[in-house]
Design an enzyme around this catalytic site. Structure first.
Site, PDB file in Angstrom:
ATOM      1  N   ASN A  11       0.873  -1.176   0.000  1.00 17.09           N
ATOM      2  CA  ASN A  11       0.000   0.000   0.000  1.00 17.09           C
ATOM      3  C   ASN A  11       0.908   1.223   0.000  1.00 17.09           C
ATOM      4  O   ASN A  11       1.478   1.573   1.032  1.00 17.09           O
ATOM      5  CB  ASN A  11      -0.885  -0.041   1.254  1.00 17.09           C
ATOM      6  CG  ASN A  11      -1.727   1.210   1.402  1.00 17.09           C
ATOM      7  OD1 ASN A  11      -1.798   2.040   0.492  1.00 17.09           O
ATOM      8  ND2 ASN A  11      -2.366   1.353   2.554  1.00 17.09           N
ATOM      9  N   TRP A  12       1.030   1.834  -1.165  1.00 17.20           N
ATOM     10  CA  TRP A  12       1.976   2.947  -1.292  1.00 17.20           C
ATOM     11  C   TRP A  12       1.404   4.256  -0.746  1.00 17.20           C
ATOM     12  O   TRP A  12       2.099   5.264  -0.688  1.00 17.20           O
ATOM     13  CB  TRP A  12       2.383   3.131  -2.763  1.00 17.20           C
ATOM     14  CG  TRP A  12       3.191   1.992  -3.322  1.00 17.20           C
ATOM     15  CD1 TRP A  12       3.529   0.816  -2.703  1.00 17.20           C
ATOM     16  CD2 TRP A  12       3.777   1.917  -4.635  1.00 17.20           C
ATOM     17  NE1 TRP A  12       4.283   0.027  -3.536  1.00 17.20           N
ATOM     18  CE2 TRP A  12       4.448   0.674  -4.729  1.00 17.20           C
ATOM     19  CE3 TRP A  12       3.794   2.778  -5.740  1.00 17.20           C
ATOM     20  CZ2 TRP A  12       5.132   0.283  -5.891  1.00 17.20           C
ATOM     21  CZ3 TRP A  12       4.465   2.388  -6.889  1.00 17.20           C
ATOM     22  CH2 TRP A  12       5.132   1.155  -6.960  1.00 17.20           C
ATOM     23  N   LYS A  13       0.139   4.265  -0.399  1.00 21.85           N
ATOM     24  CA  LYS A  13      -0.523   5.463   0.155  1.00 21.85           C
ATOM     25  C   LYS A  13      -0.269   6.664  -0.770  1.00 21.85           C
ATOM     26  O   LYS A  13      -0.239   6.495  -1.978  1.00 21.85           O
ATOM     27  CB  LYS A  13      -0.045   5.707   1.594  1.00 21.85           C
ATOM     28  CG  LYS A  13      -0.187   4.434   2.443  1.00 21.85           C
ATOM     29  CD  LYS A  13      -0.047   4.652   3.903  1.00 21.85           C
ATOM     30  CE  LYS A  13      -0.245   3.322   4.637  1.00 21.85           C
ATOM     31  NZ  LYS A  13      -0.227   3.452   6.064  1.00 21.85           N
ATOM     32  N   HIS A  96      -9.622   1.204   4.274  1.00 23.19           N
ATOM     33  CA  HIS A  96      -8.383   1.361   5.050  1.00 23.19           C
ATOM     34  C   HIS A  96      -8.640   2.300   6.234  1.00 23.19           C
ATOM     35  O   HIS A  96      -9.444   3.232   6.137  1.00 23.19           O
ATOM     36  CB  HIS A  96      -7.286   1.924   4.145  1.00 23.19           C
ATOM     37  CG  HIS A  96      -5.943   1.912   4.803  1.00 23.19           C
ATOM     38  ND1 HIS A  96      -5.546   2.908   5.663  1.00 23.19           N
ATOM     39  CD2 HIS A  96      -4.944   1.008   4.768  1.00 23.19           C
ATOM     40  CE1 HIS A  96      -4.333   2.610   6.111  1.00 23.19           C
ATOM     41  NE2 HIS A  96      -3.944   1.469   5.588  1.00 23.19           N
ATOM     42  N   GLU A  98      -7.046   4.697   7.366  1.00 21.21           N
ATOM     43  CA  GLU A  98      -6.848   6.135   7.081  1.00 21.21           C
ATOM     44  C   GLU A  98      -8.078   6.714   6.379  1.00 21.21           C
ATOM     45  O   GLU A  98      -8.431   7.878   6.574  1.00 21.21           O
ATOM     46  CB  GLU A  98      -5.554   6.344   6.267  1.00 21.21           C
ATOM     47  CG  GLU A  98      -4.336   6.168   7.166  1.00 21.21           C
ATOM     48  CD  GLU A  98      -3.110   5.588   6.492  1.00 21.21           C
ATOM     49  OE1 GLU A  98      -2.999   5.634   5.251  1.00 21.21           O
ATOM     50  OE2 GLU A  98      -2.243   5.060   7.221  1.00 21.21           O
ATOM     51  N   GLU A 164      -5.778  -4.874  10.235  1.00 19.36           N
ATOM     52  CA  GLU A 164      -4.771  -3.840  10.458  1.00 19.36           C
ATOM     53  C   GLU A 164      -5.088  -3.088  11.739  1.00 19.36           C
ATOM     54  O   GLU A 164      -5.852  -2.110  11.716  1.00 19.36           O
ATOM     55  CB  GLU A 164      -4.760  -2.861   9.285  1.00 19.36           C
ATOM     56  CG  GLU A 164      -4.453  -3.510   7.952  1.00 19.36           C
ATOM     57  CD  GLU A 164      -3.804  -2.518   7.007  1.00 19.36           C
ATOM     58  OE1 GLU A 164      -2.675  -2.766   6.595  1.00 19.36           O
ATOM     59  OE2 GLU A 164      -4.407  -1.483   6.723  1.00 19.36           O
ATOM     60  N   GLY A 170       2.123   2.210  10.768  1.00 21.75           N
ATOM     61  CA  GLY A 170       3.102   3.291  10.638  1.00 21.75           C
ATOM     62  C   GLY A 170       3.739   3.692  11.956  1.00 21.75           C
ATOM     63  O   GLY A 170       4.396   4.726  12.041  1.00 21.75           O
ATOM     64  N   SER A 209       3.034  -2.212  10.401  1.00 24.65           N
ATOM     65  CA  SER A 209       4.476  -2.299  10.658  1.00 24.65           C
ATOM     66  C   SER A 209       5.039  -3.692  10.399  1.00 24.65           C
ATOM     67  O   SER A 209       5.907  -4.159  11.138  1.00 24.65           O
ATOM     68  CB  SER A 209       4.802  -1.824  12.076  1.00 24.65           C
ATOM     69  OG  SER A 209       4.381  -0.474  12.239  1.00 24.65           O
ATOM     70  N   GLY A 230       2.719  -1.097   4.328  1.00 23.56           N
ATOM     71  CA  GLY A 230       2.811   0.330   4.010  1.00 23.56           C
ATOM     72  C   GLY A 230       4.261   0.733   3.829  1.00 23.56           C
ATOM     73  O   GLY A 230       4.859   0.514   2.776  1.00 23.56           O
ATOM     74  N   GLY A 231       4.848   1.292   4.889  1.00 24.73           N
ATOM     75  CA  GLY A 231       6.200   1.852   4.817  1.00 24.73           C
ATOM     76  C   GLY A 231       7.220   0.943   4.146  1.00 24.73           C
ATOM     77  O   GLY A 231       7.967   1.379   3.256  1.00 24.73           O
TER      78      GLY A 231
HETATM   79  P1  PGA Z   1       2.587   0.201   7.702  1.00 23.30           P
HETATM   80  O1  PGA Z   1       1.177   0.455   6.983  1.00 23.30           O
HETATM   81  O2  PGA Z   1       3.148  -1.091   7.147  1.00 23.30           O
HETATM   82  O3  PGA Z   1       3.428   1.391   7.334  1.00 23.30           O
HETATM   83  O4  PGA Z   1       2.325   0.112   9.159  1.00 23.30           O
HETATM   84  C1  PGA Z   1       0.279  -0.602   6.729  1.00 23.30           C
HETATM   85  C2  PGA Z   1      -0.984  -0.054   6.090  1.00 23.30           C
HETATM   86  O5  PGA Z   1      -1.427   1.042   6.451  1.00 23.30           O
HETATM   87  O6  PGA Z   1      -1.576  -0.696   5.204  1.00 23.30           O
END
Ligand code: PGA
Length: 253
Positions: A11-13, A96, A98, A164, A170, A209, A230-231
């Site tokens: 997930n590159w956001k 998601h 967010e 999640e 994050g 994470s 994500g990251g």
């Molecule tokens: P993260 O994000 O790996 O940076 O914690 C995961 C996500 O939001 O899908």
């Protein structure tokens, strides 16, 4: 027990403009990935056409990060599922945290988006997860129950669920393997309640994470079938290391 093929989705956001998308996909192409693991990347909307072109003929799938429930109309700022399909997109992340916490996504709108996405031919990665406060006040399972209500209307063969925990996204703080397995097992039972057949085959990803250093132990849990990253998906070395770690789990190494 059904053997589920691991899925690792990035997930590159709101990262990676067109140039950075090319660089990251070239970096991934140079890596040794695994045939034992399905891999999907989800760049931002504006990078999708470029990514579709670069991924043509590759085994890496392409996903978007959201879509609307209508195929056209007066919905300023939204993107229709059919528009994604038109650009070669095969997957979409829905609900998601967010989207839920920053943009007011509800369980009802998430379910509508997911249903429309599947109807347009997209595979859905449906995200759920509790906040820290909800975990501390022992609401985790009632939250997961409410968040998954709309899943009952979906096609289980075109569905992946992502657990999640919001407090792990994050933050560098990961759920313990036992916390993850417990939540995934709960979600598996919920899916079994919805679908008379096929729940065993639905992949449930862990997100929050996940890194090369913790992927083996997480994906090694019985109901953890991969990750939504994500990251660590923004770096070709760490993303491919997570893919290889998942392949080891699949092979039982
Ligand atoms: P993260 O994000 O790996 O940076 O914690 C995961 C996500 O939001 O899908």
């Amino acid at each position: 027990m059904t053997q589920r093929r691991p899925l690792i989705a990035g997930n590159w956001k709101m990262h990676q403009n067109v140039a950075a998308t090319s660089a990251l996909l070239e970096g991934l192409a140079a890596q040794r990935l695994s045939d034992e693991v399905d891999v999907v990347v989800c760049p931002p909307f504006t990078s999708l056409p470029n990514a579709a072109m670069l991924l043509a003929g590759s085994t890496i799938g392409l996903g978007a990060q959201n879509c609307h429930w209508e195929n056209s109309g007066a919905f300023t700022g939204e993107v229709a599922p059919s528009m994604l399909v038109e650009r070669g997109v095969e997957w979409v992340i829905i609900g998601h945290s967010e989207r839920r916490t920053i943009f007011g996504e509800s369980d009802i709108t998430a379910a509508r988006r997911a249903k429309a996405a599947q109807e347009a031919g997209l595979k859905v990665i449906y995200c759920v997860g509790e906040t820290l406060e909800q975990r501390q006040t022992e609401q985790t399972y009632s939250v997961l129950e409410a968040q998954t209500a709309g899943v009952a209307d979906l096609d289980p063969t075109q569905l992946v669920v992502a657990y999640e925990p919001v407090w792990a996204i994050g933050t560098g703080q990961t759920a313990t393997v036992d916390q993850a397995q417990e939540a995934h097992a709960f979600l598996r039972r919920r899916l079994e309640g919805f679908f008379s057949s096929g729940a065993e085959s639905i992949r449930i990803l862990y997100g929050g994470s996940m890194k090369p250093g913790n992927a083996v132990e997480l994906v090694g849990m019985p109901d953890v079938d991969g990750g939504l990253i994500g990251g660590a998906s923004l770096d070709a070395d760490s993303f491919s290391a997570i893919i290889r770690a998942s392949a080891e789990c699949a092979a039982g190494v």
